[in-house]
Design an enzyme around this catalytic site. Structure first.
Site, PDB file in Angstrom:
ATOM      1  N   ASN A   9       0.225  -1.344  -0.082  1.00 43.86           N
ATOM      2  CA  ASN A   9      -0.160   0.048  -0.387  1.00 43.86           C
ATOM      3  C   ASN A   9       0.099   1.206   0.172  1.00 43.86           C
ATOM      4  O   ASN A   9       1.840   1.764   0.975  1.00 43.86           O
ATOM      5  CB  ASN A   9      -1.282   0.041   1.142  1.00 43.86           C
ATOM      6  CG  ASN A   9      -1.516   0.977   1.442  1.00 43.86           C
ATOM      7  OD1 ASN A   9      -2.115   1.684   0.268  1.00 43.86           O
ATOM      8  ND2 ASN A   9      -2.544   1.733   3.100  1.00 43.86           N
ATOM      9  N   LYS A  11       0.386   4.403  -0.363  1.00 48.36           N
ATOM     10  CA  LYS A  11      -0.243   5.062   0.498  1.00 48.36           C
ATOM     11  C   LYS A  11       0.042   6.467  -0.862  1.00 48.36           C
ATOM     12  O   LYS A  11      -0.175   6.358  -2.123  1.00 48.36           O
ATOM     13  CB  LYS A  11       0.034   5.753   1.723  1.00 48.36           C
ATOM     14  CG  LYS A  11       0.229   4.484   2.460  1.00 48.36           C
ATOM     15  CD  LYS A  11       0.388   4.622   4.064  1.00 48.36           C
ATOM     16  CE  LYS A  11      -0.336   3.190   4.940  1.00 48.36           C
ATOM     17  NZ  LYS A  11       0.371   3.804   6.198  1.00 48.36           N
ATOM     18  N   HIS A  94      -9.847   1.569   5.131  1.00 49.99           N
ATOM     19  CA  HIS A  94      -8.306   1.185   5.017  1.00 49.99           C
ATOM     20  C   HIS A  94      -8.218   2.376   6.606  1.00 49.99           C
ATOM     21  O   HIS A  94      -9.019   3.503   5.959  1.00 49.99           O
ATOM     22  CB  HIS A  94      -7.333   2.650   4.549  1.00 49.99           C
ATOM     23  CG  HIS A  94      -5.887   2.205   5.129  1.00 49.99           C
ATOM     24  ND1 HIS A  94      -4.735   2.877   5.901  1.00 49.99           N
ATOM     25  CD2 HIS A  94      -4.566   1.058   4.874  1.00 49.99           C
ATOM     26  CE1 HIS A  94      -4.279   3.048   6.441  1.00 49.99           C
ATOM     27  NE2 HIS A  94      -3.762   1.198   6.171  1.00 49.99           N
ATOM     28  N   GLU A  96      -6.190   5.682   7.494  1.00 48.35           N
ATOM     29  CA  GLU A  96      -5.925   5.644   7.660  1.00 48.35           C
ATOM     30  C   GLU A  96      -7.926   6.467   6.591  1.00 48.35           C
ATOM     31  O   GLU A  96      -8.099   7.581   7.041  1.00 48.35           O
ATOM     32  CB  GLU A  96      -5.253   6.195   6.290  1.00 48.35           C
ATOM     33  CG  GLU A  96      -3.641   5.675   7.227  1.00 48.35           C
ATOM     34  CD  GLU A  96      -2.504   5.946   6.165  1.00 48.35           C
ATOM     35  OE1 GLU A  96      -2.058   5.314   7.397  1.00 48.35           O
ATOM     36  OE2 GLU A  96      -2.500   5.678   5.410  1.00 48.35           O
ATOM     37  N   GLU A 166      -5.770  -4.945  10.644  1.00 52.21           N
ATOM     38  CA  GLU A 166      -4.843  -3.291  10.442  1.00 52.21           C
ATOM     39  C   GLU A 166      -4.908  -2.841  11.902  1.00 52.21           C
ATOM     40  O   GLU A 166      -5.531  -1.965  11.886  1.00 52.21           O
ATOM     41  CB  GLU A 166      -4.662  -2.346   9.597  1.00 52.21           C
ATOM     42  CG  GLU A 166      -5.618  -1.874   8.912  1.00 52.21           C
ATOM     43  CD  GLU A 166      -6.357  -1.248   8.464  1.00 52.21           C
ATOM     44  OE1 GLU A 166      -4.682  -0.462   7.619  1.00 52.21           O
ATOM     45  OE2 GLU A 166      -7.148  -0.367   8.469  1.00 52.21           O
ATOM     46  N   GLY A 172       2.723   2.686  11.014  1.00 48.39           N
ATOM     47  CA  GLY A 172       2.938   3.794  10.592  1.00 48.39           C
ATOM     48  C   GLY A 172       4.309   4.419  12.261  1.00 48.39           C
ATOM     49  O   GLY A 172       4.561   4.844  11.968  1.00 48.39           O
ATOM     50  N   SER A 212       2.587  -3.174  10.657  1.00 50.35           N
ATOM     51  CA  SER A 212       4.192  -2.383  10.624  1.00 50.35           C
ATOM     52  C   SER A 212       5.393  -3.832   9.585  1.00 50.35           C
ATOM     53  O   SER A 212       5.772  -4.836  11.117  1.00 50.35           O
ATOM     54  CB  SER A 212       4.619  -1.839  11.389  1.00 50.35           C
ATOM     55  OG  SER A 212       3.924  -1.023  12.052  1.00 50.35           O
ATOM     56  N   GLY A 233       2.508  -1.079   4.109  1.00 56.25           N
ATOM     57  CA  GLY A 233       2.931   0.537   4.480  1.00 56.25           C
ATOM     58  C   GLY A 233       4.147   0.744   3.635  1.00 56.25           C
ATOM     59  O   GLY A 233       4.848   0.735   2.986  1.00 56.25           O
ATOM     60  N   GLY A 234       5.362   1.650   4.347  1.00 56.70           N
ATOM     61  CA  GLY A 234       6.446   1.874   4.366  1.00 56.70           C
ATOM     62  C   GLY A 234       7.586   1.221   3.659  1.00 56.70           C
ATOM     63  O   GLY A 234       8.340   1.803   2.805  1.00 56.70           O
TER      64      GLY A 234
END
Length: 251
Positions: A9, A11, A94, A96, A166, A172, A212, A233-234
């Protein structure tokens, strides 16, 4: 056996130039992977990514979809638009989106049904906040979100759906649920699906962990019985890191 699915993802990251560089680096690194590989990019990168992944084992996903086919919904994108670009998967609900853009269980359900109607495969996100976990509300929160998301979704539809658990407190932040905690919580979700449909259907459904996951903990998390993949994510923004998660079994 459920085939593992690792989805990135991105983002709100990566220009078209950055997309070209990242995907070009990623393609040889994940070639021949035993797990299904998905990249979910911003809308502006979808066309570029779609061209790059043709003929590879990388599937394309979007980060959201609207429930209407067209209309006065400034800034939104329809399922038809995504399909036209070659999109296969779409992230829905999600945390967010729920936190910053007013997403609710009802709108998640509307988006899920719109995506399925056009042949898209939803990655439905559910998960609790730190406050909800500390108040021992994990089970009730996940039950509510799961029931809400799957209203009027048939058992046949489940073959085209992935759930991403999640824990909001682990997104994050660098914090990660222990592998056992993640496994136990995902089991709660699977049991809820069994109640809505049946045990056979629940056992077939793929459920990812999305808090994460990174190269250092991917193998441990993926070794758990209930965890079928990751929503990354990251770590999905670096080809080498994402590839290590995709090929977690080589760690």
């Amino acid at each position: 056996m459920r085939k593992p699915i690792i989805a990135g993802n991105w983002k709100m990251n990566n220009t078209i130039a950055a997309t070209k560089a990242l995907v070009t680096d990623l393609i040889p690194l994940v070639k021949g992977a035993k797990s299904e590989v998905v990249i979910c990019t911003p809308y502006t990168d979808l066309a570029t990514a779609a061209e790059l992944v043709k003929g590879t084992n990388i599937h394309l996903g979007a980060e959201n979809v609207h429930w209407a086919e067209s209309g006065a919904f400034t800034g939104e994108i329809s399922a038809d638009m995504l399909v036209e670009l070659g999109v296969e998967y779409v992230i829905i609900g999600h945390s967010e989106r729920r936190q910053y853009f007013g997403e609710t269980d009802e709108t998640v359900n509307k988006r899920v049904k719109a995506a399925l109607a056009k042949g898209l495969k939803p990655i439905i996100c559910v998960g609790e906040t730190l406050e909800q976990r500390e108040k021992n509300r994990v089970k009730s929160v996940l039950k509510k979100q799961t029931i809400g998301a799957f209203q009027d979704v048939t058992e046949e539809d489940l073959a085209n759906i992935v759930i991403a658990y999640e824990p909001v407190w682990a997104i994050g932040t660098g914090k990660t649920a222990t592998a056992q905690d993640a496994n136990d919580t995902i089991k709660i979700i699977r049991n809820q699906i069994a109640k809505l449909y049946n045990r056979k259907a629940a056992n077939k459904l793929r459920i990812q962990y999305g808090g994460s996951m990174k190269p250092a903990n991917a193998a441990e998390l993926m070794a758990m019985k209930e965890i079928d993949g990751g929503l990354i994510g990251g770590a999905s923004l670096k080809a080498a890191d994402f590839a290590k998660i995709v090929k977690y079994y080589e760690a």
